[in-house]
Design a protein around this motif. Sequence first.
Motif, mmCIF file in Angstrom:
data_model
loop_
_atom_site.group_PDB
_atom_site.id
_atom_site.type_symbol
_atom_site.label_atom_id
_atom_site.label_comp_id
_atom_site.label_asym_id
_atom_site.label_seq_id
_atom_site.Cartn_x
_atom_site.Cartn_y
_atom_site.Cartn_z
ATOM 1 N N LEU A 76 33.483 -33.775 45.426
ATOM 2 C CA LEU A 76 34.194 -32.533 45.139
ATOM 3 C C LEU A 76 34.100 -32.193 43.659
ATOM 4 O O LEU A 76 33.972 -31.037 43.280
ATOM 5 C CB LEU A 76 35.664 -32.674 45.561
ATOM 6 N N HIS A 77 34.163 -33.224 42.850
ATOM 7 C CA HIS A 77 34.060 -33.023 41.412
ATOM 8 C C HIS A 77 32.712 -32.403 41.061
ATOM 9 O O HIS A 77 32.625 -31.427 40.317
ATOM 10 C CB HIS A 77 34.216 -34.388 40.736
ATOM 11 N N ARG B 148 30.739 -30.846 43.120
ATOM 12 C CA ARG B 148 30.598 -29.526 43.732
ATOM 13 C C ARG B 148 31.250 -28.455 42.864
ATOM 14 O O ARG B 148 30.711 -27.378 42.666
ATOM 15 C CB ARG B 148 31.246 -29.531 45.111
ATOM 16 N N ARG B 149 32.405 -28.780 42.331
ATOM 17 C CA ARG B 149 33.072 -27.793 41.493
ATOM 18 C C ARG B 149 32.215 -27.445 40.289
ATOM 19 O O ARG B 149 32.057 -26.295 39.913
ATOM 20 C CB ARG B 149 34.430 -28.343 41.037
ATOM 21 N N GLU C 266 27.346 -23.419 52.056
ATOM 22 C CA GLU C 266 27.275 -24.732 51.413
ATOM 23 C C GLU C 266 27.102 -25.799 52.493
ATOM 24 O O GLU C 266 27.702 -25.709 53.572
ATOM 25 C CB GLU C 266 28.557 -24.996 50.632
ATOM 26 N N GLU D 134 30.781 -18.210 52.855
ATOM 27 C CA GLU D 134 31.633 -17.210 52.219
ATOM 28 C C GLU D 134 30.779 -15.980 51.955
ATOM 29 O O GLU D 134 29.606 -16.101 51.589
ATOM 30 C CB GLU D 134 32.198 -17.758 50.902
ATOM 31 N N MET E 236 35.540 -20.028 37.227
ATOM 32 C CA MET E 236 35.564 -21.258 38.034
ATOM 33 C C MET E 236 35.420 -20.956 39.515
ATOM 34 O O MET E 236 36.028 -20.048 40.047
ATOM 35 C CB MET E 236 36.884 -21.983 37.819
ATOM 36 N N GLY E 237 34.650 -21.817 40.140
ATOM 37 C CA GLY E 237 34.706 -21.923 41.590
ATOM 38 C C GLY E 237 34.221 -20.747 42.405
ATOM 39 O O GLY E 237 34.512 -20.687 43.589
ATOM 40 N N GLY E 238 33.513 -19.820 41.818
ATOM 41 C CA GLY E 238 32.994 -18.745 42.639
ATOM 42 C C GLY E 238 31.728 -19.174 43.358
ATOM 43 O O GLY E 238 31.207 -20.254 43.126
ATOM 44 N N PRO E 239 31.269 -18.375 44.258
ATOM 45 C CA PRO E 239 29.982 -18.695 44.886
ATOM 46 C C PRO E 239 28.858 -18.608 43.862
ATOM 47 O O PRO E 239 28.993 -17.937 42.844
ATOM 48 C CB PRO E 239 29.844 -17.615 45.961
ATOM 49 N N ASP F 107 43.759 -22.890 30.931
ATOM 50 C CA ASP F 107 43.991 -23.465 32.257
ATOM 51 C C ASP F 107 42.874 -24.415 32.646
ATOM 52 O O ASP F 107 43.111 -25.513 33.143
ATOM 53 C CB ASP F 107 44.084 -22.343 33.313
ATOM 54 N N VAL G 278 42.476 -28.740 33.054
ATOM 55 C CA VAL G 278 41.994 -29.450 34.227
ATOM 56 C C VAL G 278 40.917 -30.463 33.859
ATOM 57 O O VAL G 278 40.942 -31.614 34.283
ATOM 58 C CB VAL G 278 41.445 -28.449 35.273
ATOM 59 N N VAL G 279 39.955 -30.030 33.072
ATOM 60 C CA VAL G 279 38.819 -30.910 32.806
ATOM 61 C C VAL G 279 39.015 -31.756 31.550
ATOM 62 O O VAL G 279 38.190 -32.615 31.254
ATOM 63 C CB VAL G 279 37.504 -30.106 32.685
#
Lengths: 329, 173
Positions: A33-34, A36-37, A122, A149, A192-195, A243, A247-248
Amino acid sequence: MNTDVEELLAEGMQRFTAEVQAPAGLARTASRLHRRRLAVRAAIACGTAAVTAAAVTAVAAVGVGGSARTGARGSQAHQVAYVVNRVENALAGANLVFEGRTTTAAGPSITWAYGSRHRWEEFTGRGCGHASPNGWCTHRGGSERYLAEGTALIGGKLTAAYVTYFDRKYSLSHRRVPPPANACSATGALEMGGPPAPIDHWSDFINQSLACGAASVTGHVWIGGAETTKITGSPITVRLSPDYAKVVHEKWARARWTLYVNPRTYLPVRMLGSTQTFGGPGGDTLFKSVTDVRWLPPTKANIRKALVTIPPGFHQVSSPAARPGLASQ
Amino acid sequence: MVNDRVVGELEHFLAERADHLMRTAVLLTGSHEAGQDLLQAALERLIRHWGTLRGDPEGYLRRTLYNLAADGFRRQGRLQRKLALLRAGAQAPADPTAEVDLRDALVRILLQLPPRQRAVLVLKYWEQLSEAEIAALLGCSEGTVKSATSRGLGRLRELADRWHQPEVERQRA
């Protein structure tokens, strides 16, 4: 009474969690997951928008004599404008379906786009294998489709759709997907995290990406039996939003990209992207992605590829974007 | 960079402690699935810092778990957020064996408390930490811990008092 409540609470906690067991493969899933993000972010930062802008700039240089060196600023601007027009015309006039197959350490993904239709899928990757209904890797079987998505055609209208295959659920949202941000702005490049390629309208996409700035032609490379022009973009370094930095645990991100374009069609055939975050106590983190691009004729079958389809028997849940949930607890 | 060696070391560590950490995460979030998400988010952070950690990784992981929970679990990954929301959309099946007694009711009330109050009570009555230790772990003052404990317990006591009323009164209420 107070002691009773405290004791009962402690007992209740024991009882509430008595049957709880951690699932197997926690570490691998967290690692995946890490990555993938980071992959998704890298694709956004270094993906099609930046790359297209690079193509625009680079083709300008090639078109004027095959050299990356350009003349006066006014002349350069004129060349860029000329090539922008050529690329826009090539994309709009050719009326092609974009297909990008991305390979990352976290697993493969595929993007299709045509006009305002787009689909991003994905896959779990061989390291994860079959995904169980709760979304966890079983490490058995091969890579399989994990989620999709994009846009779906619901009642004749384009509707944002999100499908998770591992638990057979989907959600729909009638809110319009916003156009992609300028890939070179701080917010756009590191959104962050968009396609990986949230392509809506190509012309907008290109125009919004022009601010990416200079790129240079750095050589010629043969890919799939055809010569391509290699273009390297200037690294983009941005300060992470508070933000995301929280996180990172890092402060900065540097995105780089390399593009290989077909010098005859003005269209990219391969993109390389990398994003490095740094400036924190945990050391740098680097993530790379490779996307092979094909431009497909707009047949009905190819256009359908740019639409998410809801498989029969899947259960509809509320739109994630419209629900309060864990993220807002 | 995350590599197989890091994952292997982490798996070794989790083989011993994963169940307890998972239970803690479930208590902090209120459900098995949300607990998995929370633990996963904490593990992702741990992975990033695995190579530079000094001392006990469990300490770092627990601190991260509680701080994420106390912050309201504002995870940033859009993908994970969506997955979590999709999962939250599904109704959890009722546990037919769950006996509704005061202990269960107290835990249910606990799960309705604000994230920080909940985290404080879990630290105090699940992890058995002192107020000073809780304050250090959450990065707040002991006074904050005391007030959060007091408010959280206050809600629980209200429930317990009602529970001890005669059955008829409780039904009427």
